[in-house]
Design a protein around this motif. Structure first.
Motif, PDB file in Angstrom:
ATOM      1  N   ALA A 142      -0.256   2.322   8.161  1.00  0.00           N
ATOM      2  CA  ALA A 142       0.737   1.715   9.064  1.00  0.00           C
ATOM      3  C   ALA A 142       0.861   0.207   8.825  1.00  0.00           C
ATOM      4  CB  ALA A 142       0.336   1.988  10.505  1.00  0.00           C
ATOM      5  N   HIS A 143       2.088  -0.241   8.761  1.00  0.00           N
ATOM      6  CA  HIS A 143       2.386  -1.667   8.689  1.00  0.00           C
ATOM      7  C   HIS A 143       3.795  -1.881   9.245  1.00  0.00           C
ATOM      8  CE1 HIS A 143       4.054  -1.147   4.294  1.00  0.00           C
ATOM      9  NE2 HIS A 143       4.998  -0.929   5.180  1.00  0.00           N
ATOM     10  N   ARG A 144       4.193  -3.134   9.322  1.00  0.00           N
ATOM     11  CA  ARG A 144       5.579  -3.431   9.717  1.00  0.00           C
ATOM     12  C   ARG A 144       6.007  -4.741   9.053  1.00  0.00           C
ATOM     13  NH1 ARG A 144       5.317  -5.154  16.098  1.00  0.00           N
ATOM     14  NH2 ARG A 144       3.857  -6.871  15.891  1.00  0.00           N
ATOM     15  N   HIS A 145       7.302  -4.929   8.994  1.00  0.00           N
ATOM     16  CA  HIS A 145       7.810  -6.111   8.283  1.00  0.00           C
ATOM     17  C   HIS A 145       9.221  -6.473   8.730  1.00  0.00           C
ATOM     18  CE1 HIS A 145       9.398  -2.784   5.910  1.00  0.00           C
ATOM     19  NE2 HIS A 145       8.181  -2.446   5.547  1.00  0.00           N
ATOM     20  N   GLY A 146       9.639  -7.661   8.303  1.00  0.00           N
ATOM     21  CA  GLY A 146      10.968  -8.157   8.672  1.00  0.00           C
ATOM     22  C   GLY A 146      12.082  -7.542   7.853  1.00  0.00           C
ATOM     23  N   GLN A 154       0.827  -1.225   0.000  1.00  0.00           N
ATOM     24  CA  GLN A 154       0.000   0.000   0.000  1.00  0.00           C
ATOM     25  C   GLN A 154       0.850   1.260   0.000  1.00  0.00           C
ATOM     26  OE1 GLN A 154      -2.620  -1.116   3.313  1.00  0.00           O
ATOM     27  NE2 GLN A 154      -4.274  -1.155   1.819  1.00  0.00           N
ATOM     28  N   ARG A 155       1.802   1.256  -0.893  1.00  0.00           N
ATOM     29  CA  ARG A 155       2.675   2.415  -1.071  1.00  0.00           C
ATOM     30  C   ARG A 155       2.678   2.767  -2.555  1.00  0.00           C
ATOM     31  NH1 ARG A 155       2.157   2.270   3.949  1.00  0.00           N
ATOM     32  NH2 ARG A 155       3.920   2.134   5.385  1.00  0.00           N
ATOM     33  N   ARG A 156       2.649   4.078  -2.864  1.00  0.00           N
ATOM     34  CA  ARG A 156       2.668   4.496  -4.273  1.00  0.00           C
ATOM     35  C   ARG A 156       4.123   4.800  -4.653  1.00  0.00           C
ATOM     36  NH1 ARG A 156      -1.183   8.685  -4.612  1.00  0.00           N
ATOM     37  NH2 ARG A 156       0.496   9.949  -3.782  1.00  0.00           N
ATOM     38  N   LEU A 212      14.715   2.185   4.847  1.00  0.00           N
ATOM     39  CA  LEU A 212      14.957   3.587   5.229  1.00  0.00           C
ATOM     40  C   LEU A 212      14.410   4.522   4.169  1.00  0.00           C
ATOM     41  CD1 LEU A 212      17.345   4.911   3.379  1.00  0.00           C
ATOM     42  CD2 LEU A 212      18.851   3.873   5.038  1.00  0.00           C
ATOM     43  N   ARG A 213      14.251   5.768   4.592  1.00  0.00           N
ATOM     44  CA  ARG A 213      13.790   6.841   3.700  1.00  0.00           C
ATOM     45  C   ARG A 213      14.917   7.844   3.564  1.00  0.00           C
ATOM     46  NH1 ARG A 213      10.078   3.329   3.196  1.00  0.00           N
ATOM     47  NH2 ARG A 213       9.716   2.502   5.257  1.00  0.00           N
ATOM     48  N   PHE A 214      15.160   8.310   2.340  1.00  0.00           N
ATOM     49  CA  PHE A 214      16.075   9.429   2.130  1.00  0.00           C
ATOM     50  C   PHE A 214      15.241  10.484   1.405  1.00  0.00           C
ATOM     51  CE2 PHE A 214      19.345  11.995   0.220  1.00  0.00           C
ATOM     52  CZ  PHE A 214      20.326  12.032   1.203  1.00  0.00           C
ATOM     53  N   TRP A 268       6.505  -0.480  13.589  1.00  0.00           N
ATOM     54  CA  TRP A 268       5.361   0.075  12.853  1.00  0.00           C
ATOM     55  C   TRP A 268       5.789   1.358  12.166  1.00  0.00           C
ATOM     56  CZ3 TRP A 268       1.663  -3.222  12.290  1.00  0.00           C
ATOM     57  CH2 TRP A 268       1.304  -4.093  13.309  1.00  0.00           C
ATOM     58  N   HIS A 269       5.280   1.569  10.951  1.00  0.00           N
ATOM     59  CA  HIS A 269       5.557   2.826  10.271  1.00  0.00           C
ATOM     60  C   HIS A 269       4.440   3.198   9.309  1.00  0.00           C
ATOM     61  CE1 HIS A 269       7.441  -0.443   7.997  1.00  0.00           C
ATOM     62  NE2 HIS A 269       7.212   0.262   6.896  1.00  0.00           N
ATOM     63  N   ASP A 270       4.095   4.491   9.298  1.00  0.00           N
ATOM     64  CA  ASP A 270       3.163   5.054   8.333  1.00  0.00           C
ATOM     65  C   ASP A 270       3.692   6.424   7.925  1.00  0.00           C
ATOM     66  OD1 ASP A 270       2.119   4.919  11.255  1.00  0.00           O
ATOM     67  OD2 ASP A 270       1.221   6.787  10.554  1.00  0.00           O
TER      68      ASP A 270
END
Ligand SMILES: [Fe+2]
Ligand SMILES: [Fe+2]
Length: 360
Positions: A107-111, A73-75, A115-117, A149-151
């Motif tokens: 929001a979701h999380r994963h193994g 669910q990310r564009r 990172l975001r730049f 968790w991250h959104d």
């Protein structure tokens, strides 16, 4: 680091071959020719920002995040290495993500490590990680460690864009790690910490006792020392790079270079699977080659990176990939800054990393 060409196959009697086939067996002298050939040869390539921008603008116009099917669910527009079909390399995934004003990437999380730049951000564009809102300002690097968790929440009136970097091909393709993804019950996770909280746990001053992270439930409980949630502000990085340039000798292959350290250990690599460098280039570097892959994002400036016989010409916000075992060097046009990304920690963890200079 030299690939052997397959030799002529040793003939077996048809009787022997059918016995093996019947029992789902193959002889090693045939199997070995297939080893190391699951992936075709990765190609050096550059993705120009103007093309990336055209693509992300088009999908932003066409596809609201809320309409995306179940999944990440990310564009995101994802650079694809043609020999792979789903990522820029067989270990590292990069993509350019946008969130429009008022939108939330849920929001979701994963193994997988992520990172975001930030490419085009602002104070009101926030990535929420482990209960804290991190503002995404230009060139900030913010970790999204395993199982946090991250959104991504855009409370500003401008579209924000950033580079995502994950070890997805390694985790999902090579390791085939299943059940490593979970949705949050809410679109936006509750903000439970004030801004700067994670820096107070893992920054230059930190609690004398060990920092507390939320427990990871289920089968992943007790994973060892995941990288902390952390924001590396660009101002501090660029100041340190300039200090290096004033006082130190450049690395012959990487220029003036700073590694992003794992805040928990104070040492690179940032993640067990991927390492990151901010690199300031002022002159042409020396050629070398290694079995790790490198992906680069151009923070500032222009120039070319020569990979084998090819010259990858780059300018600000372009992305390019240097495949394993290919001789390469950088040739900046004036001063340039790169974000260098490599899967070298995976090789080093298994005593497999090799690097050399070309014989002249
Ligand atoms: Fe994610
Ligand atoms: Fe290199």
């Amino acid at each position: 680091m030299v690939q052997q060409e397959p030799e002529e196959l040793l003939e077996m009697s048809s009787e022997t071959r059918s016995i093996l086939e019947e029992h789902h067996l193959r002889p090693l002298w045939e199997v070995e020719d297939d080893m190391g050939r699951v992936y075709g040869d990765l190609e050096p390539n550059v993705w120009k920002w103007e093309d990336l921008q055209t693509a992300i603008d088009a999908i932003e116009e066409d596809v609201p995040i809320a309409d995306l099917p179940p999944g990440f669910q990310r564009r995101v527009a994802v650079p694809i290495n043609t020999s792979l079909g789903n990522a820029i390399s067989n270990t590292i995934y990069v993509g350019v993500q946008t969130v429009s004003p008022g939108e939330t990437a849920p929001a979701h999380r994963h193994g997988a490590n992520a990172l975001r730049f930030t490419i085009d951000g602002n104070e009101e564009m926030k990535t929420v990680v482990a209960g804290e809102e991190f503002p995404m300002e230009n060139n900030d690097l913010i970790t999204t460690p395993q199982w946090e968790w991250h959104d991504h929440v855009n409370d500003s009136d401008e579209t924000a864009a950033w580079l995502d970097v994950l070890d997805l091909p390694l985790v999902l393709d090579s390791l085939n790690a299943k059940n490593t993804f979970e949705y949050h019950e809410l679109e936006r996770q509750p903000v439970t910490k004030t801004q700067g909280y994670w820096d107070s746990q893992y920054g230059r001053g930190r609690p004398a006792e060990e920092a507390k992270r939320d427990d990871i439930p289920g089968p992943f409980e007790g994973i060892q020392d995941p990288t902390p949630p952390y924001r590396f502000g660009w101002d501090e990085m660029v100041e340190s790079l300039e200090q290096r340039a004033e006082n130190d000798e450049p690395d012959p292959n990487d220029g003036y270079s700073l590694s992003y350290v794992n805040p928990a250990s104070g040492k690179p690599p940032l993640f067990p699977t991927m390492s990151f460098r901010a690199q300031l280039l002022r002159e042409e570097t020396d050629p070398h080659f290694h079995n790790a892959t490198e992906v680069y994002f151009v923070i500032e400036g222009e120039g070319a990176t020569h990979v084998g016989d090819e010259a990858l010409e780059w300018s600000q916000w372009d992305l390019f990939v240097v495949p394993p075992d290919q001789i390469h060097h950088h040739e900046p046009d004036g001063e340039a800054m790169l974000l260098g990304i490599t899967d070298r920690p995976v090789f080093e963890a298994f005593n497999l990393y090799a690097e050399a200079e070309p014989s002249s």
